[in-house]
Design an enzyme around this catalytic site. Structure first.
Site, PDB file in Angstrom:
ATOM      1  N   LYS A 214       0.832  -1.199   0.017  1.00  0.00           N
ATOM      2  CA  LYS A 214      -0.010  -0.052  -0.014  1.00  0.00           C
ATOM      3  C   LYS A 214       0.982   1.229  -0.031  1.00  0.00           C
ATOM      4  O   LYS A 214       0.742   2.118  -0.813  1.00  0.00           O
ATOM      5  CB  LYS A 214      -0.984  -0.184   1.001  1.00  0.00           C
ATOM      6  N   GLU A 220      10.411  -4.777   4.869  1.00  0.00           N
ATOM      7  CA  GLU A 220      10.695  -5.934   4.360  1.00  0.00           C
ATOM      8  C   GLU A 220      10.249  -6.221   2.850  1.00  0.00           C
ATOM      9  O   GLU A 220      11.124  -6.945   2.283  1.00  0.00           O
ATOM     10  CB  GLU A 220       9.616  -6.822   5.167  1.00  0.00           C
ATOM     11  N   GLY A 274      -4.937  -1.733   4.924  1.00  0.00           N
ATOM     12  CA  GLY A 274      -4.164  -2.693   4.436  1.00  0.00           C
ATOM     13  C   GLY A 274      -4.737  -4.045   4.761  1.00  0.00           C
ATOM     14  O   GLY A 274      -4.942  -4.888   3.824  1.00  0.00           O
ATOM     15  N   ARG A 275      -5.254  -4.232   5.764  1.00  0.00           N
ATOM     16  CA  ARG A 275      -5.688  -5.562   6.301  1.00  0.00           C
ATOM     17  C   ARG A 275      -7.285  -5.821   5.777  1.00  0.00           C
ATOM     18  O   ARG A 275      -7.788  -6.869   5.846  1.00  0.00           O
ATOM     19  CB  ARG A 275      -5.991  -5.883   7.802  1.00  0.00           C
ATOM     20  N   GLU A 361      -5.141  -6.279  14.727  1.00  0.00           N
ATOM     21  CA  GLU A 361      -4.598  -5.111  14.414  1.00  0.00           C
ATOM     22  C   GLU A 361      -5.870  -4.083  14.495  1.00  0.00           C
ATOM     23  O   GLU A 361      -5.629  -2.994  14.807  1.00  0.00           O
ATOM     24  CB  GLU A 361      -4.080  -5.152  12.848  1.00  0.00           C
ATOM     25  N   LYS A 517       8.890  -0.560  14.551  1.00  0.00           N
ATOM     26  CA  LYS A 517       9.642  -0.255  13.362  1.00  0.00           C
ATOM     27  C   LYS A 517      10.645   0.785  13.474  1.00  0.00           C
ATOM     28  O   LYS A 517      11.887   0.674  13.063  1.00  0.00           O
ATOM     29  CB  LYS A 517       8.459   0.247  12.450  1.00  0.00           C
TER      30      LYS A 517
HETATM   31  O1  F6P Z   1       2.240  -4.120  10.039  1.00  0.00           O
HETATM   32  C1  F6P Z   1       1.646  -2.687   9.612  1.00  0.00           C
HETATM   33  C2  F6P Z   1       1.154  -2.715   8.158  1.00  0.00           C
HETATM   34  O2  F6P Z   1       1.016  -1.277   8.099  1.00  0.00           O
HETATM   35  C3  F6P Z   1      -0.089  -3.434   8.210  1.00  0.00           C
HETATM   36  O3  F6P Z   1      -1.254  -2.728   8.374  1.00  0.00           O
HETATM   37  C4  F6P Z   1      -0.158  -3.589   6.433  1.00  0.00           C
HETATM   38  O4  F6P Z   1      -1.050  -4.530   6.050  1.00  0.00           O
HETATM   39  C5  F6P Z   1       1.390  -3.934   6.338  1.00  0.00           C
HETATM   40  O5  F6P Z   1       2.137  -3.191   7.233  1.00  0.00           O
HETATM   41  C6  F6P Z   1       1.922  -3.681   4.919  1.00  0.00           C
HETATM   42  O6  F6P Z   1       1.923  -2.475   4.609  1.00  0.00           O
HETATM   43  P1  F6P Z   1       2.101  -2.238   3.038  1.00  0.00           P
HETATM   44  O7  F6P Z   1       1.022  -2.793   2.393  1.00  0.00           O
HETATM   45  O8  F6P Z   1       2.144  -0.708   3.210  1.00  0.00           O
HETATM   46  O9  F6P Z   1       3.599  -2.706   2.578  1.00  0.00           O
END
Ligand code: F6P
Length: 560
Positions: A214, A220, A274-275, A361, A517
């Site tokens: 997102k 990662e 995101g979720r 979450e 983080k």
């Molecule tokens: O772990 C936190 C978070 O922001 C989640 O809410 C989200 O799904 C995930 O990291 C991945 O985020 P992104 O899609 O921005 O890489």
């Protein structure tokens, strides 16, 4: 009715339920289950689904009181504010409109005054077109070969939802047929072992990498994306990125900066958490590449059916509302901190991990939406495994140890039926025998008197006694197809929202993931300077310094 800054626990409806716990503590599910009228009123059917919540520690009176609580929490208004695109995610000043991702083409759902449905369908049409090109072989890789394998790189919501849906439909006959000759893999963990596993046996020439993030800043995902970019360019040259890497993101500027052609980027929007993003390009792109858009469209339709049910059905017949209220009852009034998600379906093995993020979450919060510290707990500890595997693992604790409300999920028709001649029942019947037996074992238990009648020796009676009175609910799906997987997803998404609305929290932000983080950034900097310039460790406490020292002195990491 609670004013916007009041806490729900100060309302009469909450206090009434607190008092009602004493009444319920005088009951046992053994007796509650013998009241057929009560049980009948606790069965709900919708669009092929059957929900039975008669094994909850609740009476008809409890349900009335929970519906009063919903009123006190202004649940109707909150649901309608969500669907109207109000910025109910107030700490991030955003709408919460994942339901718009699966709305029919002619629906009108507005965010900031603008109908978002046409934009949603523009992206869906683009996915349809792109996935057909890849699947038909009209889009080929840098060396002219069709791209038959896909690695989706993403983490959290950019991984768990798509993995759940992929796992759930991969053995459905229609999906299986349409995925012939193709592979879909998911790279989430930054552990290099996950990279090794995911590229094992793949050829860069025939692989498409979909970077899903997102924000396009998640550490990662970005390092994993750079690792796979290296894998592709080492084998095929820098220009191969255009043919072998595409992206899904709300941050198209960063996608371009990464080196992915903006024409090969699939957008979504900040009003999708995101979720809650599996119905956006996050899930729809990788799943369409694997199964074809027409299969994935059925998944969207299943979710949309529940959206409509949730929005328009009176609360006493509304499945996500009933489930959400019962979860609040279990957590806040009966004091059960956990919930087990137990699908009697191997295809749903990734459902619990997905719901862990959706639920924990969203609702693991310590303050109200107005920032007031909460004098009650919110959220629950979600975990689960497919039955019958769970039975041979942690069910002992559920039967005789801690009380954990259980969600039993069963499927009428197996995706892959097997019947061996001479066996008492088919393999699916064998599985489902457990689905039907476990809820009663939990509810009824077994008394010392029953054991005595069975001539169990005295010394074993305490060990073989089951207290029973352990709550569960059963959800029966007619079959596990893309459509019913969509229904299941949306039921749980909305159930979590209902819980959050009642608790008066913001279920759509996730500030709790930030601190770790930030601290990791400090460690990353230190590892870099220690490895490159031998800089001494600085700024960490005794414990972390000792661990880091050991790590640096003894690790055999490749030097930079
Ligand atoms: O772990 C936190 C978070 O922001 C989640 O809410 C989200 O799904 C995930 O990291 C991945 O985020 P992104 O899609 O921005 O890489």
């Amino acid at each position: 009715m609670a004013s916007s800054t009041a806490l729900i626990c100060d309302t009469e409806a909450w206090k009434d339920l607190k008092g009602h716990v004493e009444d319920i503590n005088k009951t046992h599910l053994r007796d509650l289950m013998s009241d057929a009228n009560r049980c009948q009123s606790m069965m709900m059917e919708f669009d092929g689904l059957l929900l039975d919540y008669s094994r909850q520690r609740a009476t008809v009176e409890t349900m009335d009181k929970l519906l009063n609580l919903a009123k006190a929490a202004q649940l109707t208004e909150k649901i309608s504010r969500m669907f109207s695109g109000d910025h109910i995610n107030s700490t991030e000043n955003r709408s919460v409109l994942h339901a718009a991702l699966r709305a029919p083409k002619d629906a009108v759902i507005k965010a900031d005054g603008k109908n978002v449905v046409p934009e949603v369908w523009n992206v869906l049409d683009k996915i349809k077109d792109f996935s057909e090109k890849i699947r038909s072989g009209s889009w080929v890789g840098a060396t002219g070969k069709p791209l038959k394998d896909v690695v989706a790189v993403g983490i959290g919501g950019s991984f768990l939802g798509p993995l759940f849906v992929h796992t759930a439909i991969q053995t459905d006959p229609e999906a299986l047929e349409s995925a012939k000759g193709r592979q879909l893999r998911f790279l989430a963990n930054i552990d290099p072992v996950d990279v090794a596993r995911n590229i094992n046996g793949l050829n860069p020439e025939t692989t498409l990498v979909v970077v899903v993030s997102k924000t396009f800043t998640t550490a990662e995902t970005m390092l994993n994306a750079r690792t796979l970019r290296e894998w592709i360019t080492t084998a095929l040259g820098a220009s191969a990125v255009a043919k072998h890497m595409v992206a899904v993101s709300t941050n198209l500027a960063l996608v371009e900066k990464f080196g992915i052609d903006p024409n090969n980027a699939f957008a979504f929007w900040d009003w999708v958490g995101g979720r809650y993003s599996v119905c956006s390009a996050v899930g729809v792109l990788p799943l369409s590449l694997q199964y074809g858009f027409s299969v994935v469209e059925k998944f969207l339709k299943g979710a949309s059916s529940i959206d409509q049910h949730f929005q328009s059905t009176p609360f006493e017949k509304n499945i996500p509302v009933l489930l959400g209220l019962l979860s609040v009852w279990n957590v806040s009034f009966l004091g059960y901190p956990a919930r087990a998600i137990l699908p009697y379906s191997q295809a749903l093995e990734k459902f619990a991990p997905h719901i862990q993020q959706v639920s924990m979450e969203s609702n693991g919060k310590g303050v109200s939406i107005d920032g007031l510290p909460l004098p009650y707990e919110t959220g629950e500890i979600d975990f689960g495994e497919p039955g019958t595997n769970g039975q041979h693992s942690f069910y002992q604790l559920i039967h005789q140890g801690r009380v954990i409300p259980c969600d039993f999920i069963g499927i009428v028709k197996s995706q892959q039926p097997v019947y061996l001649k001479g066996e008492v029942v088919s393999n699916h019947d064998e599985l489902m025998s457990n689905f039907f037996a476990q809820p009663d074992a939990l509810a009824y238990g077994k008394t010392p008197e029953q054991l005595q009648k069975e001539n169990v020796s005295e010394n074993l009676i305490p060990h073989k006694t089951f207290s029973g009175n352990r709550p569960s609910l059963s959800l029966l799906l007619p079959e596990l197809t893309a459509y019913s997987v969509g229904q299941l997803l949306a039921i749980y998404e909305h159930r979590v929202a209902v819980q959050g609305f009642v608790w008066g929290i913001n279920s759509f932000d996730q500030w709790g993931v930030e601190l770790g983080k930030v601290l990791a950034t400090q460690v990353r900097k230190q590892l870099h300077s220690s490895r490159t310039q031998g800089t001494a460790l600085e700024g960490f406490n005794y414990s972390t310094t000792t661990l880091l020292k050991r790590y640096l002195e003894t690790s055999s990491e490749p030097q930079i």
